[in-house]
Design an enzyme around this catalytic site. Structure first.
Site, PDB file in Angstrom:
ATOM      1  N   GLU A  42       0.839  -1.211   0.000  1.00 37.35           N
ATOM      2  CA  GLU A  42       0.000   0.000   0.000  1.00 37.35           C
ATOM      3  C   GLU A  42       0.869   1.254   0.000  1.00 37.35           C
ATOM      4  O   GLU A  42       0.543   2.256  -0.638  1.00 37.35           O
ATOM      5  CB  GLU A  42      -0.930   0.010   1.208  1.00 37.35           C
ATOM      6  CG  GLU A  42      -2.017  -1.039   1.109  1.00 37.35           C
ATOM      7  CD  GLU A  42      -3.134  -0.783   2.097  1.00 37.35           C
ATOM      8  OE1 GLU A  42      -3.714   0.306   2.072  1.00 37.35           O
ATOM      9  OE2 GLU A  42      -3.410  -1.680   2.912  1.00 37.35           O
ATOM     10  N   GLU A  80      -3.960 -10.546   2.309  1.00 33.19           N
ATOM     11  CA  GLU A  80      -4.895 -10.625   3.436  1.00 33.19           C
ATOM     12  C   GLU A  80      -6.033 -11.625   3.222  1.00 33.19           C
ATOM     13  O   GLU A  80      -6.394 -12.378   4.128  1.00 33.19           O
ATOM     14  CB  GLU A  80      -5.484  -9.241   3.740  1.00 33.19           C
ATOM     15  CG  GLU A  80      -4.506  -8.267   4.374  1.00 33.19           C
ATOM     16  CD  GLU A  80      -3.680  -7.481   3.358  1.00 33.19           C
ATOM     17  OE1 GLU A  80      -3.620  -7.903   2.183  1.00 33.19           O
ATOM     18  OE2 GLU A  80      -3.109  -6.447   3.741  1.00 33.19           O
TER      19      GLU A  80
END
Lengths: 491, 491
Positions: free
Chosen positions: A88, A110
């Site tokens: 990110e 994730e």
């Protein structure tokens, strides 16, 4: 020098304007961004290390804001694993360079490894910023091991790969190219002096900003004072005043208080926003920022004010602006009232006045890309144009113009404000968080409002479901040999 | 005649094109919309009752779609309480008329009475559609008793109030004005014949659409078949074929299957999308819809296809398009592959072809206002323009053009598809719901994507917090004398 990344970017913008590119690269363990280092490349090649432990979505936006508004470009130089929050962070950079070897990969693992959602900031940036095709983004986001090498370039997940043998040489080349593409900004910079405010159980005391907490009521009063005296208005004089310049110092203090409240005072539900000072001095400060908008320092100060106000918009507490007798809600300080969920203005013969400045017109956009006045009068530009731009307004005129919510007279004033605060403080904090976040950003959505509009909700929801944190949930069992047990109902 | 509201609106659009306005008004108990009635006003004043028990956000969008694309305007005529979902329904109408008396009010009382969030559809429509100022919206949304009379008009929450004595006369006046403002659409209408599909434990069988469920794997295969023979292409002939027209019937069946799956088969996590039939016949059907776009019936059929595809986009299940040997992914059916999270196309010498039609270009926009191709190639209109619009493509060409995700050859085909399905079915359903919703709508956000992007997450999160449903939560204690006990932490 150990500081947080958003701070580091902010310092660079003020203190080293000649630095035009920064490189964010992997730490010694070759894991991008957990304990990562920043190297900074300026007109001369100097570098220092920054250790950061927390990179929030706002931190990532700080990198993007610096690129867009300061010309401070960034390169993510990835050698090793770049997973989850690390990727990110890389997505926030202007370019991503990845080593092409067996172990270097970018990933959002994730879903497959933890049974939870990658940051919405990550998912949104993949499809909206990097414009990765959504079916490829789908494959990428469900692969625990991520994507590496040529495929990462083909799918648009990174910009370039190089063999490890060429990595050390390629990083400064690319950083130099980024820096060369950005207009030069000659120094010297302006040092950001420490704020040295006093933080204690019942509040914070800064030079221009004070927070007073009443813990039993879960209410705080946040007061911002205008300039004590006339502020410099010429670029050289403003730069000489440096971080003592009112607009810079007052909003740095406000930022500090907002962060202190968010991290250290979670129970405060209602914040009463007050101002004190002289309308004319605030307006003069705003006008100087606008008049000198081509000067890098004045521009940086305005963008700083803009960012702090955006942080206020994104703070999950109720803000009630109270425009009372000694207030100074003018220009950039009137933005506090526009950012508030409601405003109360005392109607009295010698009562307070409010006033607009050029910064209200177009200097301080929200996350949705509109000004607070455009958002307030959504789709009615003629109303914004027709506002009384040049004259201070009393309560009656402000109410008539739609610039304040309520204007009680002296008889009702105290009761009405007290009741509004008490009533608000009695409501469910979860419901208010959702309601306020929905109402604050009318109008178009941008990548920023998308991210924040979904962020806490999606993640809070998914992270607290039994499928994640139950006894047999995927997060609970991560790293253990047992397989998670899911309730398969799709919601 | 008891039918659901979205169904009623759909029937009106096809069966009574002369009806230009509908009135949604309070039931006998004067509570707007719980057991409410609909009266419909056409060229002649005829009316019938509709009883609806469920009005979802999609139902409200159905009312708005009818207004925008069919010229079927709606008036909410409120006499009594109009709270929560009731007011959300009123917000979907073109105009809201409210009785001015002591008990008639509009309200979103969830925050103050229940400790939860009003529908994001309601909050978003208040500020985005009706453009109520956000501070007034804040006051409104925290008042349990709502707002009535003149203030409701001043704040923009309703359009007009009338005394009860004039209500009965004013309603048809306003409905007539709405109808007169909409272009006439002379009948006769086209009856929507019942679909009479067979629904059973292991699936659904319709004429053109089949669902086959393997419950143990939580996987379903959804097959859509193209036209069996040439379809009529002239407006009169299409109207004569009526609800038997392939494009209308096939997508009505698809809609039925999607709703059946959403409501009755919550455990299905992965849906394999297949098509069967002749590419050319699908393309001919699409071209007829495009060529006759000024004919009301052809236009209604296209908008129906559009709405069903939007429902697919908004369905919280993984869709994998499998483009195998006998498939017919052309034009409107190729939208199924574009709507899917991924697509797999068999690469073989005599393998399947896909093909684009004019409807792919601009006939079937998503909730974000873009076509699926524009969303797929976000910000690159030259890529969309340069697609091979006029020739069927084999797997290699489709992969090259970026129109499919993977193109395995015959040796890998079965394993690769099987593994993709199995792997997907093993992942956390919550994480997938969040991930897919984030990735499916790249690009600009609209009121629709705002509503759906936040809807389930915000509400699921807030509704399952202890502050709502805990032993002392506000929802748990609603109607009881005890006061809720909140954890005050703001998130």
């Amino acid at each position: 020098m150990d500081i947080e990344l958003a701070d580091a970017v902010q310092r660079l913008r003020f203190e080293q304007p000649d630095v035009r590119a920064l490189v964010i690269t992997s730490g010694k363990d070759r894991v991008f961004c957990s304990g990562a280092n920043i190297y900074m490349l300026g007109s001369s090649t100097h570098a220092f290390k920054v250790n950061f432990c927390k990179y929030t979505n706002e931190t990532r936006l700080a990198i993007e804001d610096a690129s867009q508004h300061s010309g401070l470009k960034s390169l993510a130089a990835v050698n090793g694993a770049c997973a989850g929050g690390g990727y990110e962070l890389a997505l926030a950079c202007d370019e991503i360079l990845l080593v092409d070897d067996a172990s270097s990969a970018v990933s959002l693992p994730e879903v497959s490894l933890l049974g939870v959602l990658p940051g919405t900031g990550g998912l949104t940036r993949v499809v909206d910023k990097r414009r990765v095709r959504r079916d490829l983004a789908d494959v990428f986001s469900s692969l625990g091991e991520g994507v590496k090498g040529k495929r990462a370039v083909q799918w648009g997940l990174v910009d370039e790969t190089v063999p490890l043998s060429r990595f050390a040489a390629r990083v400064p080349e690319k950083a130099r190219a980024l820096a060369d593409g950005s207009p030069a900004r000659p120094g010297p910079g302006v040092a950001l002096e420490p704020l040295d405010g006093r933080h204690h159980d019942l509040g914070v005391e800064h030079r221009y900003v004070t927070l007073e907490v009443v813990p039993a009521e879960r209410v705080a009063t946040l007061t911002v004072r205008g300039p004590d005296e006339g502020e410099p208005t010429a670029p050289a004089a403003m730069r000489e005043r440096g971080s003592g310049l009112w607009a810079l110092r007052a909003f740095r203090e406000l930022d500090d208080v907002l962060l202190d409240m968010r991290f250290n005072r979670p129970d405060i539900g209602v914040v009463v926003l007050r101002t004190r000072g002289d309308l004319g001095r605030v307006l003069a400060s705003d006008r100087a920022l606008r008049a000198n908008q081509d000067d890098w320092f004045a521009s940086e100060v305005r963008h700083h004010v803009k960012r702090v106000l955006k942080r206020l918009d994104l703070t999950a507490r109720t803000f009630l602006a109270v425009i009372d007798a000694e207030s100074a809600f003018a220009g950039s300080l009137f933005e506090l009232a526009l950012a508030a969920d409601r405003s109360y203005m005392l109607a009295a013969d010698d009562g307070p006045r409010i006033a607009l400045s050029p910064l209200n017109r177009d200097g301080l956009p929200m996350s949705n890309g509109l000004t607070r006045l455009q958002t307030r009068f959504l789709g009615r530009p003629e109303v914004v144009d027709g506002l009384p731009w040049d004259e201070p307004l009393d309560a009656e005129a402000a109410l008539e113009a739609g610039l304040v919510t309520f204007a009680p007279d002296e008889i009702d004033w105290e009761d009405e404000v007290r009741l509004a605060v008490e009533e608000r403080a009695s409501l469910s904090p979860d419901a208010l968080t959702g309601m306020e976040a929905n109402l604050r950003f009318a109008g178009p959505e941008t990548m920023e409002t998308k991210i924040f509009g979904r962020l806490s909700a999606w993640q809070n929801w998914i992270f607290q479901r039994p499928n994640a944190v139950g006894e047999r949930g995927a997060l609970t069992l991560y790293g253990r040999p047992e397989r998670p047990k899911f309730n398969w109902t799709r919601t």
